[in-house]
Design a protein around this motif. Structure first.
Motif, mmCIF file in Angstrom:
data_model
loop_
_atom_site.group_PDB
_atom_site.id
_atom_site.type_symbol
_atom_site.label_atom_id
_atom_site.label_comp_id
_atom_site.label_asym_id
_atom_site.label_seq_id
_atom_site.Cartn_x
_atom_site.Cartn_y
_atom_site.Cartn_z
ATOM 1 N N UNK A 38 42.753 -15.719 -110.762
ATOM 2 C CA UNK A 38 43.405 -15.595 -112.053
ATOM 3 C C UNK A 38 44.866 -15.199 -111.897
ATOM 4 N N UNK A 39 45.609 -15.546 -112.914
ATOM 5 C CA UNK A 39 47.013 -15.135 -112.961
ATOM 6 C C UNK A 39 47.253 -14.451 -114.292
ATOM 7 N N UNK A 40 47.494 -13.157 -114.207
ATOM 8 C CA UNK A 40 47.814 -12.359 -115.384
ATOM 9 C C UNK A 40 49.298 -12.537 -115.683
ATOM 10 N N UNK A 41 49.662 -12.669 -116.951
ATOM 11 C CA UNK A 41 51.074 -12.881 -117.282
ATOM 12 C C UNK A 41 51.990 -11.868 -116.613
ATOM 13 N N UNK A 42 52.994 -12.372 -115.917
ATOM 14 C CA UNK A 42 53.956 -11.501 -115.263
ATOM 15 C C UNK A 42 53.521 -11.003 -113.909
ATOM 16 N N UNK A 43 52.356 -11.394 -113.469
ATOM 17 C CA UNK A 43 51.847 -10.949 -112.177
ATOM 18 C C UNK A 43 51.500 -12.137 -111.300
ATOM 19 N N UNK A 44 51.219 -11.866 -110.059
ATOM 20 C CA UNK A 44 50.881 -12.920 -109.115
ATOM 21 C C UNK A 44 49.420 -13.333 -109.210
ATOM 22 N N UNK A 45 49.039 -14.231 -108.335
ATOM 23 C CA UNK A 45 47.667 -14.698 -108.296
ATOM 24 C C UNK A 45 46.756 -13.627 -107.700
ATOM 25 N N UNK A 48 39.382 -13.359 -107.884
ATOM 26 C CA UNK A 48 38.447 -12.632 -108.737
ATOM 27 C C UNK A 48 37.065 -12.596 -108.096
ATOM 28 N N UNK A 49 36.620 -13.773 -107.639
ATOM 29 C CA UNK A 49 35.291 -13.868 -107.061
ATOM 30 C C UNK A 49 35.236 -15.100 -106.184
ATOM 31 N N UNK A 50 34.399 -15.039 -105.165
ATOM 32 C CA UNK A 50 34.287 -16.163 -104.236
ATOM 33 C C UNK A 50 32.835 -16.339 -103.821
ATOM 34 N N UNK A 51 32.520 -17.542 -103.409
ATOM 35 C CA UNK A 51 31.150 -17.864 -103.002
ATOM 36 C C UNK A 51 31.212 -18.866 -101.870
ATOM 37 N N UNK A 52 30.365 -18.696 -100.874
ATOM 38 C CA UNK A 52 30.434 -19.648 -99.772
ATOM 39 C C UNK A 52 29.714 -20.941 -100.143
ATOM 40 N N UNK A 53 29.754 -21.910 -99.240
ATOM 41 C CA UNK A 53 29.391 -23.266 -99.634
ATOM 42 C C UNK A 53 27.933 -23.424 -100.026
ATOM 43 N N UNK A 54 27.053 -22.565 -99.510
ATOM 44 C CA UNK A 54 25.646 -22.690 -99.896
ATOM 45 C C UNK A 54 25.198 -21.594 -100.855
ATOM 46 N N UNK A 59 31.399 -12.667 -103.278
ATOM 47 C CA UNK A 59 32.379 -11.597 -103.171
ATOM 48 C C UNK A 59 33.015 -11.377 -104.542
ATOM 49 N N UNK A 60 33.344 -10.124 -104.801
ATOM 50 C CA UNK A 60 33.957 -9.780 -106.083
ATOM 51 C C UNK A 60 35.110 -8.811 -105.864
ATOM 52 N N UNK A 61 36.174 -9.019 -106.602
ATOM 53 C CA UNK A 61 37.242 -8.036 -106.622
ATOM 54 C C UNK A 61 36.715 -6.756 -107.285
ATOM 55 N N UNK A 62 37.240 -5.626 -106.866
ATOM 56 C CA UNK A 62 36.777 -4.349 -107.424
ATOM 57 C C UNK A 62 36.922 -4.305 -108.940
ATOM 58 N N UNK A 63 37.948 -4.956 -109.433
ATOM 59 C CA UNK A 63 38.231 -4.893 -110.868
ATOM 60 C C UNK A 63 37.168 -5.582 -111.728
ATOM 61 N N UNK A 64 36.366 -6.442 -111.118
ATOM 62 C CA UNK A 64 35.367 -7.182 -111.911
ATOM 63 C C UNK A 64 33.943 -6.930 -111.440
ATOM 64 N N UNK A 100 40.304 -20.142 -100.466
ATOM 65 C CA UNK A 100 40.754 -18.812 -100.896
ATOM 66 C C UNK A 100 40.148 -17.720 -100.023
ATOM 67 N N UNK A 101 39.251 -18.080 -99.126
ATOM 68 C CA UNK A 101 38.529 -17.060 -98.372
ATOM 69 C C UNK A 101 39.445 -16.228 -97.481
ATOM 70 N N UNK A 102 40.550 -16.786 -97.039
ATOM 71 C CA UNK A 102 41.488 -15.982 -96.247
ATOM 72 C C UNK A 102 41.976 -14.786 -97.066
ATOM 73 N N UNK A 103 42.248 -15.015 -98.341
ATOM 74 C CA UNK A 103 42.678 -13.935 -99.227
ATOM 75 C C UNK A 103 41.558 -12.922 -99.437
ATOM 76 N N UNK A 104 40.333 -13.424 -99.537
ATOM 77 C CA UNK A 104 39.189 -12.526 -99.702
ATOM 78 C C UNK A 104 39.072 -11.608 -98.482
#
Length: 127
Positions: A38-45, A48-54, A59-64, A100-104
């Motif tokens: 997600x991109x919140x106005x005025x902030x960077x990317x 939020x959440x990620x899932x592997x291929x199967x 994974x979840x960000x602490x905020x959610x 996005x998994x590198x960021x995770x």
């Protein structure tokens, strides 16, 4: 050519729920780890959440954590994000994306120049 198409955003009151969906066209969906960013106005990317291929690892960000649930259906090429107990600070443009998994793993900001991204769907939470 891979195309990601999101839907499900909208306006909701604080405490409400929304479900976002993302469909992948063009290649086998099961080949890709997927994420919601997600991109919140005025902030960077922010991932939020990620899932592997199967779907075995999520994974979840602490905020959610505890409020959002990610899932996928590889038979229908659909990625979903169930968002409950929404807060005003969840207001953002939400994107589904690959690579996005590198960021995770390392906490770095997701990069729009890596992988495939949808056009985004706006979520607005009012107080």
């Amino acid at each position: 050519e891979v195309q990601l198409v999101e839907s499900g955003g909208g306006l909701v009151q604080s405490g409400g729920s929304l479900t976002l969906s993302c469909v992948l066209f063009g290649e086998p969906f099961s080949s890709y780890d997927m994420a919601w960013v997600r991109q919140i106005p005025g902030k960077g990317l922010e991932w939020v959440s990620a899932i592997d291929n199967d779907g075995s690892r999520k994974y979840y960000a602490d905020s959610v954590k505890g409020r959002f649930t990610i899932s996928r259906d590889n038979t229908k090429n659909i990625l979903s994000l169930q968002m409950n107990n929404l807060k005003t600070e969840d207001t953002a443009m939400y994107y589904c994306a690959t690579r996005v998994f590198a960021s995770v793993r390392d906490g770095s900001p997701p990069r729009r120049d890596l992988g495939y991204w949808g056009q985004g769907t706006q979520v607005t939470v009012s107080s």
